[in-house]
Scaffold this motif. Structure first.
Motif, PDB file in Angstrom:
ATOM      1  N   VAL A   1     -30.790  30.662 -23.835  1.00 28.98           N
ATOM      2  CA  VAL A   1     -32.137  31.229 -23.787  1.00 28.98           C
ATOM      3  C   VAL A   1     -32.405  32.059 -25.037  1.00 28.98           C
ATOM      4  N   ARG A   2     -31.426  32.858 -25.446  1.00 35.97           N
ATOM      5  CA  ARG A   2     -31.590  33.668 -26.662  1.00 35.97           C
ATOM      6  C   ARG A   2     -31.783  32.772 -27.883  1.00 35.97           C
ATOM      7  N   ALA A   3     -31.042  31.659 -27.927  1.00 39.42           N
ATOM      8  CA  ALA A   3     -31.190  30.724 -29.046  1.00 39.42           C
ATOM      9  C   ALA A   3     -32.587  30.104 -29.052  1.00 39.42           C
ATOM     10  N   LEU A   4     -33.101  29.794 -27.872  1.00 37.86           N
ATOM     11  CA  LEU A   4     -34.448  29.240 -27.764  1.00 37.86           C
ATOM     12  C   LEU A   4     -35.487  30.256 -28.228  1.00 37.86           C
ATOM     13  N   VAL A   5     -35.370  31.482 -27.746  1.00 34.56           N
ATOM     14  CA  VAL A   5     -36.312  32.535 -28.145  1.00 34.56           C
ATOM     15  C   VAL A   5     -36.260  32.746 -29.655  1.00 34.56           C
ATOM     16  N   LYS A   6     -35.053  32.686 -30.224  1.00 29.35           N
ATOM     17  CA  LYS A   6     -34.897  32.896 -31.665  1.00 29.35           C
ATOM     18  C   LYS A   6     -35.626  31.829 -32.475  1.00 29.35           C
ATOM     19  N   VAL A   7     -35.468  30.562 -32.102  1.00 33.59           N
ATOM     20  CA  VAL A   7     -36.112  29.490 -32.859  1.00 33.59           C
ATOM     21  C   VAL A   7     -37.625  29.537 -32.664  1.00 33.59           C
ATOM     22  N   ILE A   8     -38.075  29.938 -31.479  1.00 27.92           N
ATOM     23  CA  ILE A   8     -39.516  30.057 -31.236  1.00 27.92           C
ATOM     24  C   ILE A   8     -40.100  31.194 -32.060  1.00 27.92           C
ATOM     25  N   ASN A   9     -39.405  32.317 -32.117  1.00 30.94           N
ATOM     26  CA  ASN A   9     -39.887  33.445 -32.920  1.00 30.94           C
ATOM     27  C   ASN A   9     -39.972  33.087 -34.403  1.00 30.94           C
ATOM     28  N   LYS A  10     -39.048  32.261 -34.846  1.00 32.51           N
ATOM     29  CA  LYS A  10     -39.028  31.886 -36.266  1.00 32.51           C
ATOM     30  C   LYS A  10     -40.086  30.848 -36.603  1.00 32.51           C
ATOM     31  N   GLN A  11     -40.223  29.826 -35.758  1.00 25.68           N
ATOM     32  CA  GLN A  11     -41.122  28.714 -36.075  1.00 25.68           C
ATOM     33  C   GLN A  11     -42.530  28.902 -35.512  1.00 25.68           C
ATOM     34  N   ASP A  12     -42.652  29.700 -34.469  1.00 25.42           N
ATOM     35  CA  ASP A  12     -43.950  30.005 -33.844  1.00 25.42           C
ATOM     36  C   ASP A  12     -44.727  28.743 -33.468  1.00 25.42           C
ATOM     37  N   PRO A  13     -44.151  27.836 -32.665  1.00 26.66           N
ATOM     38  CA  PRO A  13     -44.872  26.617 -32.282  1.00 26.66           C
ATOM     39  C   PRO A  13     -45.974  26.910 -31.264  1.00 26.66           C
ATOM     40  N   ASN A  14     -47.051  26.137 -31.333  1.00 31.46           N
ATOM     41  CA  ASN A  14     -48.133  26.255 -30.356  1.00 31.46           C
ATOM     42  C   ASN A  14     -47.761  25.624 -29.022  1.00 31.46           C
ATOM     43  N   ILE A  15     -46.915  24.583 -29.101  1.00 27.02           N
ATOM     44  CA  ILE A  15     -46.483  23.848 -27.905  1.00 27.02           C
ATOM     45  C   ILE A  15     -44.971  23.690 -27.964  1.00 27.02           C
ATOM     46  N   VAL A  16     -44.311  23.814 -26.798  1.00 21.38           N
ATOM     47  CA  VAL A  16     -42.860  23.654 -26.712  1.00 21.38           C
ATOM     48  C   VAL A  16     -42.547  22.666 -25.596  1.00 21.38           C
ATOM     49  N   PHE A  17     -41.742  21.646 -25.916  1.00 19.58           N
ATOM     50  CA  PHE A  17     -41.279  20.682 -24.919  1.00 19.58           C
ATOM     51  C   PHE A  17     -39.767  20.787 -24.796  1.00 19.58           C
ATOM     52  N   LEU A  18     -39.279  21.055 -23.583  1.00 15.56           N
ATOM     53  CA  LEU A  18     -37.852  21.254 -23.342  1.00 15.56           C
ATOM     54  C   LEU A  18     -37.307  20.180 -22.423  1.00 15.56           C
ATOM     55  N   ILE A  19     -36.117  19.688 -22.768  1.00 14.14           N
ATOM     56  CA  ILE A  19     -35.472  18.588 -22.051  1.00 14.14           C
ATOM     57  C   ILE A  19     -34.124  19.065 -21.517  1.00 14.14           C
ATOM     58  N   GLU A  20     -33.751  18.529 -20.358  1.00 16.95           N
ATOM     59  CA  GLU A  20     -32.487  18.894 -19.700  1.00 16.95           C
ATOM     60  C   GLU A  20     -32.345  20.417 -19.551  1.00 16.95           C
ATOM     61  N   THR A  21     -33.332  21.004 -18.920  1.00 14.39           N
ATOM     62  CA  THR A  21     -33.279  22.446 -18.685  1.00 14.39           C
ATOM     63  C   THR A  21     -32.215  22.813 -17.659  1.00 14.39           C
ATOM     64  N   LYS A  22     -31.924  21.869 -16.744  1.00 16.89           N
ATOM     65  CA  LYS A  22     -30.932  22.077 -15.677  1.00 16.89           C
ATOM     66  C   LYS A  22     -31.214  23.364 -14.906  1.00 16.89           C
ATOM     67  N   SER A  23     -32.506  23.616 -14.673  1.00 17.66           N
ATOM     68  CA  SER A  23     -32.925  24.869 -14.048  1.00 17.66           C
ATOM     69  C   SER A  23     -34.048  24.622 -13.051  1.00 17.66           C
TER      70      SER A  23
ATOM     71  N   GLY B   1     -34.467  18.002 -15.715  1.00 18.23           N
ATOM     72  CA  GLY B   1     -35.382  19.136 -15.809  1.00 18.23           C
ATOM     73  C   GLY B   1     -36.151  19.127 -17.114  1.00 18.23           C
ATOM     74  N   LEU B   2     -37.490  19.209 -17.024  1.00 14.89           N
ATOM     75  CA  LEU B   2     -38.357  19.223 -18.194  1.00 14.89           C
ATOM     76  C   LEU B   2     -39.307  20.415 -18.112  1.00 14.89           C
ATOM     77  N   ALA B   3     -39.812  20.846 -19.256  1.00 14.52           N
ATOM     78  CA  ALA B   3     -40.797  21.927 -19.282  1.00 14.52           C
ATOM     79  C   ALA B   3     -41.689  21.784 -20.503  1.00 14.52           C
ATOM     80  N   LEU B   4     -42.945  22.128 -20.323  1.00 17.66           N
ATOM     81  CA  LEU B   4     -43.907  22.150 -21.415  1.00 17.66           C
ATOM     82  C   LEU B   4     -44.597  23.510 -21.399  1.00 17.66           C
ATOM     83  N   PHE B   5     -44.475  24.255 -22.501  1.00 19.93           N
ATOM     84  CA  PHE B   5     -45.144  25.551 -22.652  1.00 19.93           C
ATOM     85  C   PHE B   5     -46.201  25.421 -23.744  1.00 19.93           C
ATOM     86  N   TRP B   6     -47.302  26.154 -23.612  1.00 16.23           N
ATOM     87  CA  TRP B   6     -48.289  26.168 -24.674  1.00 16.23           C
ATOM     88  C   TRP B   6     -49.039  27.492 -24.704  1.00 16.23           C
TER      89      TRP B   6
END
Length: 283
Positions: free
Chosen positions: A17-39, A67-72
């Motif tokens: 989760v920390r790694a995900l937050v880190k890459v999002i903070n750096k790249q600042d994407p408008n949309i995020v698609f996550l695969i194999e969340t296992k959650s 497990g999949l997720a789409l954030f925007w």
């Protein structure tokens, strides 16, 4: 506009989760698609909040798999169309008035015996919309032997089914920068298997909207898959031409010419030469 796609191989631990937050903070994407969340749903809603997204659509995992997720972001207009354990399909309203386009976050069947189901899903989605279409995710397949290094050989028929599906849907590769291989498996004997399983594909119409689209293969130490970061770069609008000044020699025969120029220069001096020319044209 930009999009991040990542097979994160489980978000149940804080390190990922920390790694995900880190890459999002750096790249600042408008949309995020996550695969194999296992959650499950509750945990993924917390992940969405930690990533600071207001909107999200979640397909919970089946036990400890999938497990999949789409954030925007809140300013993005996005309508979910269909979903399954292998895809999330949506329509997105593009920025700068370019109109709606079709987005599919995709996860190919991990088992070879079921891979045909993945291609049938793509062919079905192809017929659901005439909008410009982008598909991004982990396809769990390669298109040629050049996209694999190490391990047993992939059968040509298996790759052909994937290529035939790409052609059937009228898709083309979004060009990328970064390492060729997006998946790494380290065997017990220390040898490696590397493949390009993650990619972005789009129709010609989508490329017309985003001709400068740039896909980057990022790196991560917490998953065996590379995150994909896609920057869209919409087609620049044509600038409206302003009034063009052209001097006509016949004006010199008009006895008023000298007086008009002198008056325009006196009145438009503070506004610069453009104001002077405009006042001449108006006289």
């Amino acid at each position: 506009m930009s999009l991040l796609s990542w097979n994160c191989r489980g978000l149940g631990n804080r390190r990922t989760v920390r790694a995900l937050v880190k890459v999002i903070n750096k790249q600042d994407p408008n949309i995020v698609f996550l695969i194999e969340t296992k959650s499950d749903l509750d945990w993924m809603l917390k992940v969405r909040d930690w990533c600071k997204y207001k909107n999200g659509f979640i397909v919970p995992s089946r036990g400890s798999s999938g497990g999949l997720a789409l954030f925007w972001k809140k300013e993005i207009r996005l309508d979910i169309q269909t979903y399954s354990h292998s895809h999330i399909d949506a329509w997105v309203d593009g920025e700068d008035g370019i109109g709606w386009w079709h987005l599919t976050g995709f996860y190919g069947e991990p088992y070879t015996s079921k891979r045909g189901e993945s291609w049938q899903t793509l062919k079905h989605l192809h017929g659901t919309s005439s909008l410009p279409w982008l598909i991004i995710g982990d396809f769990n397949e390669i298109t040629s032997v050049a996209e694999k290094e190490g391990g047993s050989n992939r059968t040509r028929q298996q790759m052909k089914y994937f290529v035939d599906t790409i052609n059937f849907c009228g898709l083309k590769e979004v060009r990328f920068t970064g390492p060729l291989f997006t998946w790494l498996y380290l065997k017990e004997d220390g040898s490696q298997i590397r493949e390009r399983l993650d990619r972005a594909l789009a129709t010609v119409e989508w490329f017309h909207l985003f001709p400068m689209a740039k896909l980057v293969h990022l790196t991560s130490s917490v998953s065996d898959h590379s995150p994909l970061f896609l920057q869209f770069y919409a087609k620049p609008r044509k600038q409206k031409m302003g009034r063009v000044f052209r001097f006509e020699s016949m004006w010199l025969k008009d006895p008023r010419c000298e007086a008009i120029v002198e008056n325009a220069w006196d009145d438009g001096l503070l506004g610069g030469s453009d104001d002077v020319l405009n006042k001449c044209l108006e006289s």
